[in-house]
Design a protein around this motif. Structure first.
Motif, PDB file in Angstrom:
ATOM      1  N   ARG A 128       0.845  -1.198   0.000  1.00 43.63           N
ATOM      2  CA  ARG A 128       0.000   0.000   0.000  1.00 43.63           C
ATOM      3  C   ARG A 128       0.880   1.248   0.000  1.00 43.63           C
ATOM      4  N   LEU A 129       0.539   2.182  -0.845  1.00 41.32           N
ATOM      5  CA  LEU A 129       1.195   3.486  -0.807  1.00 41.32           C
ATOM      6  C   LEU A 129       0.517   4.280   0.320  1.00 41.32           C
ATOM      7  N   SER A 130       1.308   4.831   1.255  1.00 42.65           N
ATOM      8  CA  SER A 130       0.689   5.544   2.381  1.00 42.65           C
ATOM      9  C   SER A 130       0.264   6.943   1.978  1.00 42.65           C
ATOM     10  N   LEU A 131       0.957   7.496   1.004  1.00 44.30           N
ATOM     11  CA  LEU A 131       0.682   8.883   0.649  1.00 44.30           C
ATOM     12  C   LEU A 131       1.107   9.125  -0.794  1.00 44.30           C
ATOM     13  N   ALA A 132       0.215   9.696  -1.577  1.00 42.01           N
ATOM     14  CA  ALA A 132       0.576  10.098  -2.934  1.00 42.01           C
ATOM     15  C   ALA A 132       0.439  11.608  -3.004  1.00 42.01           C
ATOM     16  N   PRO A 133       1.566  12.324  -3.079  1.00 37.13           N
ATOM     17  CA  PRO A 133       1.479  13.782  -3.085  1.00 37.13           C
ATOM     18  C   PRO A 133       0.628  14.263  -4.260  1.00 37.13           C
ATOM     19  N   LYS A 134      -0.362  15.112  -3.966  1.00 32.68           N
ATOM     20  CA  LYS A 134      -1.307  15.548  -5.012  1.00 32.68           C
ATOM     21  C   LYS A 134      -0.594  16.374  -6.069  1.00 32.68           C
ATOM     22  N   LYS A 135       0.107  17.417  -5.570  1.00 34.99           N
ATOM     23  CA  LYS A 135       0.861  18.235  -6.518  1.00 34.99           C
ATOM     24  C   LYS A 135       2.320  18.116  -6.091  1.00 34.99           C
ATOM     25  N   ARG A 136       3.101  17.429  -6.912  1.00 33.79           N
ATOM     26  CA  ARG A 136       4.478  17.154  -6.510  1.00 33.79           C
ATOM     27  C   ARG A 136       5.365  18.387  -6.651  1.00 33.79           C
ATOM     28  N   LYS A 137       6.222  18.570  -5.636  1.00 38.74           N
ATOM     29  CA  LYS A 137       7.225  19.634  -5.715  1.00 38.74           C
ATOM     30  C   LYS A 137       8.316  19.208  -6.695  1.00 38.74           C
ATOM     31  N   ALA A 138       9.057  20.177  -7.208  1.00 44.59           N
ATOM     32  CA  ALA A 138      10.192  19.847  -8.081  1.00 44.59           C
ATOM     33  C   ALA A 138      11.262  19.140  -7.251  1.00 44.59           C
ATOM     34  N   VAL A 139      11.880  18.091  -7.815  1.00 50.66           N
ATOM     35  CA  VAL A 139      12.898  17.355  -7.062  1.00 50.66           C
ATOM     36  C   VAL A 139      14.078  18.270  -6.712  1.00 50.66           C
ATOM     37  N   ARG A 140      14.246  19.292  -7.494  1.00 57.08           N
ATOM     38  CA  ARG A 140      15.324  20.240  -7.245  1.00 57.08           C
ATOM     39  C   ARG A 140      15.247  20.833  -5.826  1.00 57.08           C
TER      40      ARG A 140
ATOM     41  N   TYR B 195      19.276  17.734 -13.154  1.00 56.09           N
ATOM     42  CA  TYR B 195      17.969  17.967 -12.531  1.00 56.09           C
ATOM     43  C   TYR B 195      16.837  17.566 -13.476  1.00 56.09           C
ATOM     44  N   GLU B 196      16.992  17.936 -14.730  1.00 52.74           N
ATOM     45  CA  GLU B 196      15.939  17.591 -15.695  1.00 52.74           C
ATOM     46  C   GLU B 196      15.812  16.080 -15.829  1.00 52.74           C
ATOM     47  N   GLY B 197      16.959  15.397 -15.849  1.00 48.31           N
ATOM     48  CA  GLY B 197      16.958  13.934 -15.930  1.00 48.31           C
ATOM     49  C   GLY B 197      16.275  13.300 -14.732  1.00 48.31           C
ATOM     50  N   LEU B 198      16.621  13.819 -13.536  1.00 49.68           N
ATOM     51  CA  LEU B 198      16.039  13.282 -12.301  1.00 49.68           C
ATOM     52  C   LEU B 198      14.531  13.515 -12.270  1.00 49.68           C
ATOM     53  N   GLN B 199      14.146  14.731 -12.679  1.00 46.87           N
ATOM     54  CA  GLN B 199      12.729  15.078 -12.655  1.00 46.87           C
ATOM     55  C   GLN B 199      11.946  14.152 -13.604  1.00 46.87           C
ATOM     56  N   ALA B 200      12.530  13.898 -14.772  1.00 49.67           N
ATOM     57  CA  ALA B 200      11.870  13.028 -15.753  1.00 49.67           C
ATOM     58  C   ALA B 200      11.728  11.613 -15.191  1.00 49.67           C
ATOM     59  N   GLU B 201      12.784  11.156 -14.490  1.00 51.46           N
ATOM     60  CA  GLU B 201      12.782   9.818 -13.894  1.00 51.46           C
ATOM     61  C   GLU B 201      11.642   9.686 -12.869  1.00 51.46           C
ATOM     62  N   VAL B 202      11.563  10.695 -11.977  1.00 52.59           N
ATOM     63  CA  VAL B 202      10.534  10.660 -10.928  1.00 52.59           C
ATOM     64  C   VAL B 202       9.137  10.815 -11.534  1.00 52.59           C
ATOM     65  N   ASP B 203       9.003  11.708 -12.510  1.00 50.38           N
ATOM     66  CA  ASP B 203       7.696  11.882 -13.170  1.00 50.38           C
ATOM     67  C   ASP B 203       7.259  10.569 -13.827  1.00 50.38           C
ATOM     68  N   GLY B 204       8.223   9.881 -14.429  1.00 48.95           N
ATOM     69  CA  GLY B 204       7.932   8.610 -15.076  1.00 48.95           C
ATOM     70  C   GLY B 204       7.426   7.571 -14.080  1.00 48.95           C
TER      71      GLY B 204
ATOM     72  N   ARG C  71      26.141  18.594  -0.541  1.00 49.73           N
ATOM     73  CA  ARG C  71      26.705  17.387  -1.173  1.00 49.73           C
ATOM     74  C   ARG C  71      26.226  17.232  -2.619  1.00 49.73           C
ATOM     75  N   PHE C  72      25.193  18.012  -2.997  1.00 52.17           N
ATOM     76  CA  PHE C  72      24.694  17.972  -4.375  1.00 52.17           C
ATOM     77  C   PHE C  72      24.930  19.302  -5.095  1.00 52.17           C
ATOM     78  N   ALA C  73      25.787  20.156  -4.520  1.00 53.47           N
ATOM     79  CA  ALA C  73      25.953  21.514  -5.053  1.00 53.47           C
ATOM     80  C   ALA C  73      26.411  21.521  -6.511  1.00 53.47           C
ATOM     81  N   HIS C  74      27.029  20.422  -6.928  1.00 51.66           N
ATOM     82  CA  HIS C  74      27.590  20.374  -8.286  1.00 51.66           C
ATOM     83  C   HIS C  74      26.570  19.953  -9.338  1.00 51.66           C
ATOM     84  N   LEU C  75      25.352  19.540  -8.912  1.00 51.96           N
ATOM     85  CA  LEU C  75      24.369  19.053  -9.884  1.00 51.96           C
ATOM     86  C   LEU C  75      24.002  20.177 -10.857  1.00 51.96           C
ATOM     87  N   THR C  76      23.941  19.847 -12.126  1.00 52.84           N
ATOM     88  CA  THR C  76      23.651  20.851 -13.151  1.00 52.84           C
ATOM     89  C   THR C  76      22.188  20.743 -13.585  1.00 52.84           C
ATOM     90  N   ASN C  77      21.739  21.689 -14.347  1.00 53.22           N
ATOM     91  CA  ASN C  77      20.360  21.703 -14.837  1.00 53.22           C
ATOM     92  C   ASN C  77      20.005  20.424 -15.589  1.00 53.22           C
TER      93      ASN C  77
END
Lengths: 299, 260
Positions: free
Chosen positions: A242-254, A271-280, A262-268
């Motif tokens: 069971r999923l306990s919580l499905a965020p209705k409007k997801r915040k940007a992973v950024r 971020y776009e890749g990560l966001q696409a992964e999570v959206d998928g 520790r993630f200061a070096h991440l580039t745009n």
């Protein structure tokens, strides 16, 4: 022994200001109540548990070597049975002691079906000894053993998904939780205690020093991890997922990554890749329902 | 030291690297090359970076008669010693808070030590700071060292027979009081009065507070309580992380002025 009047976690302990792990320890021990014995291996909370001659947790605690949390739980269960004692046995271990060094003992104890609650507070590295990488450190994170430079480009390996590994044992109860959702966490702890046989809780534990963010944001960051869809709250109760919580409007992973040095070096691009992964992942969840296949290792 | 033509050796003792965990490190200085590779058990000088550590009896154990004890403390610390020592103290925390807005008392303590010990000259210390820090941080750190140089106070301490430290010369002599070595018992302040870690106080606006209790649940230390009078915070142990202020849904808690 702790009562309503005395705290389960004594103030003035040696945890860092804003420590997520000691907050989790307090929420977990309070939810279980006085009838418990904690087993804590080498980890941040192991070091916080005692500043000899004083102890931090107001319940009996056994300190063990790194690899043997689940072995101790096994032995304690046998001892409690022999003495006819009904007591909740709680393993409280960091990610290093769970996904790396203590994995064999944990796997064996789950397979044998002993009754205990195993809590892995996951601060995503060996934070007590100076922020070295662990098997649970996410890809891309800077640690003291995965610095950024010419010869090393941060952590390049994908993190182990301990919850999936534990789920593969056919464990009676498994849940993920977050200190930002204390009511959900408490309910899961109570369920874990009630279940016969082993129960495993995987709890995200923000670490201000190791992750590099202001101590005031510990709980907020844990919340952002859930609200952005990165850290999924779910439970697996006797095969029912069971999923306990499905965020209705997801915040940007950024918003989760950006405040952490520790993630200061991440580039745009990243971020776009990560966001696409999570959206998928969430698109799949909405279409096919939640399954453990939807969880991919990331960052 | 090296800049003054001396030989030096510095190393920490293995231990937790969390913020707030007690840490011990050693420094040897000599005109000759240093071949010893062991911990210092009879120091000429003990530098205590956090005055709450003085509650641990092993902190000043082994100090030589006539040695120097330098403490980071806002006022003269109530120290009892078994041998006569020269004690110095400086409020390095305040110096650090006012210059950096953070608790980084190291360079201030360095400045104070340089003054009261005298083994290394002020010019060498400042040159070393310039070499160690990037240019944008160096001047502030030199200012911290200079302020501590000016502010440090010194007193001669007589030996006291009532001292706990007279019990033995071993760092572990205090274990004699505990019959079962491996057992610790629950107690407040295992790491001392951790309120001293705080650089700003949480301030509660009782008018605004809606008594939802989120701050009580979110406080890692469990030092926020809901009473009949509203939210109270135990400042003896509050480490000042600021989570309560962030979690409050009506902004009834805020972090006060730094160094106030």
């Amino acid at each position: 022994m702790a009562t309503r009047e005395t705290p389960f976690v004594m103030p003035g302990n040696s945890s860092c200001a804003g420590c997520g792990a000691v907050l989790i320890a307090r929420l977990v021990t309070e939810a279980i109540g006085p009838n418990q014995i904690m087993v804590i291996p080498a980890c941040c909370m192991g070091a916080v548990a005692t500043s000899f001659p004083k102890a931090t947790f107001n319940v009996p605690v056994l300190r063990t070597a790194f690899a043997s949390t689940a072995s101790f739980l096994t032995g304690l269960e046998a001892s409690a049975k022999a003495k006819g004692q009904d007591v909740t046995l709680v393993g409280f271990a960091g990610d290093g002691a769970t996904v790396d060094i203590g994995l064999a003992a944990l796997s064996g104890a789950i397979e044998r079906g002993h009754s205990f609650v195993y809590v892995c507070y996951d601060n995503e590295g060996y934070m007590n000894t100076g922020f070295q990488r662990s098997g649970s450190t996410p890809r891309g994170a800077q640690t003291s053993t995965t610095p950024g430079g010419v010869l090393s480009r941060y952590k390049t390996e994908v993190r182990k998904d301990i919850a999936k590994i534990v789920a593969a044992h056919g464990i009676p109860y498994l849940a993920t939780a977050s200190p930002a959702y204390p009511a959900d966490l408490r309910r899961k702890v109570e369920r874990a205690v009630a279940v016969k046989g082993p129960a495993f809780l995987h709890i995200m534990s923000p670490c201000p020093l190791g992750w590099g963010f202001p101590s005031a944001q510990s709980v907020q960051l844990a919340r952002t991890a859930v609200e952005s869809g990165l850290w999924k709250l779910y439970e697996l109760d006797h095969g029912v997922l069971r999923l306990s919580l499905a965020p209705k409007k997801r915040k940007a992973v950024r918003e989760f990554f950006a405040p952490q040095s520790r993630f200061a070096h991440l580039t745009n691009d990243v971020y776009e890749g990560l966001q696409a992964e999570v959206d998928g992942e969430w698109a799949t969840i909405e279409k096919e329902g939640f399954s453990l296949r939807c969880e991919t290792a990331r960052a | 030291m090296l800049k003054d033509g001396k030989n030096a050796q510095a190393f920490p003792e293995f231990g937790p690297e969390r913020r707030g965990a007690p840490v011990r490190s050693y420094l040897r200085i000599d005109d000759q090359p240093i071949l010893l590779r062991t911990p210092v058990t009879a120091p000429d000088t003990v530098v205590v970076m956090d005055a709450t550590l003085l509650e641990r009896r092993d902190t000043v154990l082994g100090i030589k008669p006539g040695g120097l004890l330098l403490v980071n403390a806002p006022e003269r610390p109530p120290v009892v010693v078994s041998v006569p020592v020269r004690m110095a103290w400086v409020d390095a925390m305040r110096i650090s808070a006012s210059l950096f807005g953070k608790q980084i008392p190291n360079t201030a303590m360095l400045g104070a030590w340089c003054r009261v010990d005298g083994i290394v000259g002020q010019a060498a210390i400042e040159a070393a700071i310039r070499e160690w820090f990037p240019a944008k941080h160096a001047e502030k750190n030199i200012e911290a060292a200079r302020r501590a140089w000016d502010a440090v106070e010194v007193a001669e301490l007589e030996a006291s027979s009532a001292s706990d430290t007279a019990k033995g010369s071993s760092a572990f002599a205090f274990l004699d009081d505990y019959p079962i070595i491996a057992t610790a018992f629950p107690g407040e302040g295992g790491a001392g009065r951790t309120g001293s870690w705080r650089i700003s106080d949480p301030v509660v606006d009782a008018q605004r507070c809606v008594r939802c209790g989120r701050c009580v649940t979110a406080c890692p230390e469990g030092v926020v309580a809901m009473t009949e009078d509203g939210v109270t915070i135990d400042l003896t142990y509050c480490k000042g992380c600021g989570i309560c202020a962030v979690e409050c849904p009506v902004q009834a808690i805020r972090s006060g002025e730094v160094g106030a």
